[in-house]
Scaffold this motif. Sequence first.
Motif, PDB file in Angstrom:
ATOM      1  N   ASP A  28       0.813  -1.223   0.000  1.00 16.82           N
ATOM      2  CA  ASP A  28       0.000   0.000   0.000  1.00 16.82           C
ATOM      3  C   ASP A  28       0.847   1.274   0.000  1.00 16.82           C
ATOM      4  N   ASP A  29       1.950   1.252   0.775  1.00 14.63           N
ATOM      5  CA  ASP A  29       2.785   2.464   0.848  1.00 14.63           C
ATOM      6  C   ASP A  29       3.431   2.752  -0.509  1.00 14.63           C
ATOM      7  N   ALA A  30       3.980   1.696  -1.087  1.00 13.98           N
ATOM      8  CA  ALA A  30       4.617   1.867  -2.401  1.00 13.98           C
ATOM      9  C   ALA A  30       3.591   2.319  -3.432  1.00 13.98           C
ATOM     10  N   CYS A  31       2.405   1.816  -3.262  1.00 12.78           N
ATOM     11  CA  CYS A  31       1.349   2.157  -4.215  1.00 12.78           C
ATOM     12  C   CYS A  31       0.965   3.633  -4.115  1.00 12.78           C
ATOM     13  N   LYS A  32       0.833   4.103  -2.878  1.00 11.88           N
ATOM     14  CA  LYS A  32       0.498   5.518  -2.683  1.00 11.88           C
ATOM     15  C   LYS A  32       1.588   6.415  -3.262  1.00 11.88           C
ATOM     16  N   LYS A  33       2.842   5.996  -3.052  1.00 11.65           N
ATOM     17  CA  LYS A  33       3.970   6.768  -3.567  1.00 11.65           C
ATOM     18  C   LYS A  33       3.919   6.798  -5.101  1.00 11.65           C
ATOM     19  N   ALA A  34       3.591   5.662  -5.661  1.00 10.95           N
ATOM     20  CA  ALA A  34       3.576   5.555  -7.123  1.00 10.95           C
ATOM     21  C   ALA A  34       2.477   6.409  -7.750  1.00 10.95           C
ATOM     22  N   GLN A  35       1.452   6.698  -6.977  1.00 15.00           N
ATOM     23  CA  GLN A  35       0.385   7.550  -7.515  1.00 15.00           C
ATOM     24  C   GLN A  35       0.950   8.896  -7.979  1.00 15.00           C
ATOM     25  N   GLN A  36       1.981   9.348  -7.286  1.00 21.11           N
ATOM     26  CA  GLN A  36       2.479  10.697  -7.553  1.00 21.11           C
ATOM     27  C   GLN A  36       3.195  10.809  -8.894  1.00 21.11           C
ATOM     28  N   THR A  37       3.583   9.677  -9.445  1.00 26.08           N
ATOM     29  CA  THR A  37       4.179   9.728 -10.787  1.00 26.08           C
ATOM     30  C   THR A  37       3.258   9.056 -11.800  1.00 26.08           C
ATOM     31  N   GLY A  38       2.063   8.782 -11.369  1.00 27.31           N
ATOM     32  CA  GLY A  38       1.134   8.060 -12.236  1.00 27.31           C
ATOM     33  C   GLY A  38       0.464   8.952 -13.261  1.00 27.31           C
ATOM     34  N   THR A  39      -0.091   8.305 -14.233  1.00 31.04           N
ATOM     35  CA  THR A  39      -0.891   8.994 -15.245  1.00 31.04           C
ATOM     36  C   THR A  39      -2.341   8.619 -15.020  1.00 31.04           C
ATOM     37  N   PHE A  40      -3.205   9.601 -15.045  1.00 32.31           N
ATOM     38  CA  PHE A  40      -4.616   9.359 -14.730  1.00 32.31           C
ATOM     39  C   PHE A  40      -5.471   9.409 -15.988  1.00 32.31           C
ATOM     40  N   TYR A  41      -6.388   8.508 -16.045  1.00 34.84           N
ATOM     41  CA  TYR A  41      -7.368   8.467 -17.124  1.00 34.84           C
ATOM     42  C   TYR A  41      -8.739   8.659 -16.488  1.00 34.84           C
ATOM     43  N   LEU A  42      -9.563   9.448 -17.107  1.00 39.34           N
ATOM     44  CA  LEU A  42     -10.840   9.793 -16.470  1.00 39.34           C
ATOM     45  C   LEU A  42     -12.030   9.119 -17.138  1.00 39.34           C
ATOM     46  N   PHE A  43     -12.943   8.692 -16.288  1.00 41.49           N
ATOM     47  CA  PHE A  43     -14.214   8.129 -16.755  1.00 41.49           C
ATOM     48  C   PHE A  43     -15.356   8.886 -16.083  1.00 41.49           C
ATOM     49  N   HIS A  44     -16.487   8.940 -16.734  1.00 44.04           N
ATOM     50  CA  HIS A  44     -17.710   9.380 -16.067  1.00 44.04           C
ATOM     51  C   HIS A  44     -18.737   8.280 -16.269  1.00 44.04           C
ATOM     52  N   ASN A  45     -19.112   7.643 -15.171  1.00 48.33           N
ATOM     53  CA  ASN A  45     -20.091   6.560 -15.259  1.00 48.33           C
ATOM     54  C   ASN A  45     -19.678   5.518 -16.300  1.00 48.33           C
ATOM     55  N   LEU A  46     -18.414   5.127 -16.232  1.00 51.65           N
ATOM     56  CA  LEU A  46     -17.800   4.140 -17.129  1.00 51.65           C
ATOM     57  C   LEU A  46     -17.583   4.641 -18.557  1.00 51.65           C
ATOM     58  N   ALA A  47     -17.904   5.919 -18.838  1.00 50.51           N
ATOM     59  CA  ALA A  47     -17.631   6.482 -20.168  1.00 50.51           C
ATOM     60  C   ALA A  47     -16.283   7.206 -20.113  1.00 50.51           C
TER      61      ALA A  47
END
Length: 331
Positions: A28-47
Motif C-alpha cells: 500500500d505504501d509503495a502504491c500511494k507513492k507511485a500515484q504521484q508519478t502516475g498517469t490518470f485516465y478519467l471516466f464518467h459513469n464508465l464512459a
Amino acid sequence: MSLYCGITRRRKSFWCYRLLSTYLKEDDDACKKAQQTGTFYLFHNLAPLVQKSEHQYLESRFFKLLLLLGTFGQHMQTIEDSVLIGCSEQQEKPEMETELKGSFIGLRKALFQLNVKNASLLSTAQALLHWHDAHQFCSRSRQPTKKNVAGSKRVCPSNKIIYYPQMAPVVITLVSDGTQCLLVRQSSFPKGMYSALAGFCDNSLEEAIWREAAEEVGLEVERLQYSASQHWPFPNGTLMIACHATVKPGQTEIQVNLRELEAAAWFSHNEVATALRKDNPYFQQQNGAFPFWLPPPPTTTQVSHYPPADKRSGWKNQPVLSCLLSSDQAT
Ligand SMILES: NC(=O)C1=CN([C@@H]2O[C@H](COP(=O)(O)OP(=O)(O)OC[C@H]3O[C@@H](n4cnc5c(N)ncnc54)[C@H](O)[C@@H]3O)[C@@H](O)[C@H]2O)C=CC1
Ligand SMILES: [Mg+2]
C-alpha cells in the motif's frame, strides 16, 4: 511508471488505477507513492473522456489532477481515500467536460477513435472499474468489501475473504472450409458488422467451439487450433480466446439459429481482406458507404503490451478477429 484511471459517477467520483508492477498491488505504501508519478485516465459513469479536438484520450499527471480536483472542489483526500471509490458532491459532468475540453463517450465508440495503446488501457481500466463497482459487498457476510490501494483485490473485513477481479473465458472461432470463412452477426451488432463465432466457455475450449458451431450455425467442426487471445471489456470483462476450426469440404450448409444470430454467411478471402483494409469502418458504415465490416483493430490489451512484440512467437499485434482472418488468409 504507474497508470491510473479515475471514474466520476453522477455526483460522485471513483478512482482506480492500473499498475504495471505486481509488488505495488500488495504494498500500500509503495502504491500511494507511485500515484504521484502516475498517469490518470478519467471516466464518467464508465464512459472514458476523449478530447474533442484531437480525438485523443486525456492523460493527466498527478499534480495536474490535483489542480483539476481543486477546480471542482475536491481534495487530495479524495485520491488517498478512494483510489477506486471516492466522493464529491460538487463534480458535474458537463462542467468537467468543458474544463477538460473533452467529452465522456461510450467505450465502444472510444475504441474506434483511439490508438492501440490508449484503447487497450481504457479497455482494461473500464473492466476493472466495472468489477469494483459490482463487488462492493461480500456475498457471504453481506458486509461492504474494502479494496486494497492498488485495486487488485477486495477484502471482506469481517471474514477476510479476498475477491480478485475475474474474466469470463470466451472462445471466438474462425471456421473455414479451406477457401471461405464463416462470419456471423447478432442483431445487437452495429449495422453491417460481422464477426467470427463466439461463445462463453462452460467447460473446455473444445466443447465450447463444437457447441457454438452446432448450436448457432448447425455445423460440425474439426481440426481446432489455438491462435491468440486478448482482453475484451464487454459485457463484464472477458478473456477472448481465438481459435481456428474447419469443416469438411461439402459440409458447409449453414442453419442459422435465429434465436442467437441475425445472419451467417461464408465470405471469400478477397471480401475479408477488403473489409480488413477499411479504415475506421464504424464511421464508414454510418454513412452507408459499404455494407460489410469487421471490428476495429485498436482492441488488444495484454497482447499489445506483454510479451513485447519481438518476443511473441506467432502472436500478432491485431485484434483477435483480424488476427484470425489474417492468418487464415495466409494459409
Ligand atoms: N470482439 C469480437 O469481435 C466479438 C466479441 N464477442 C464477445 O464475446 C462474448 C460472447 O459472445 P456471445 O455470442 O454473446 O456468447 P454466447 O453465444 O455464449 O451467448 C451468450 C449467452 O451465454 C450465456 N452466458 C454464459 N456465461 C456467461 C457469462 N459469463 N456472461 C454472460 N453471459 C453468459 C448467457 O445466457 C448469454 O445470453 C460477448 O459478450 C461479446 O462481447 C462476440 C462476438 C464478436
Ligand atoms: Mg454466440
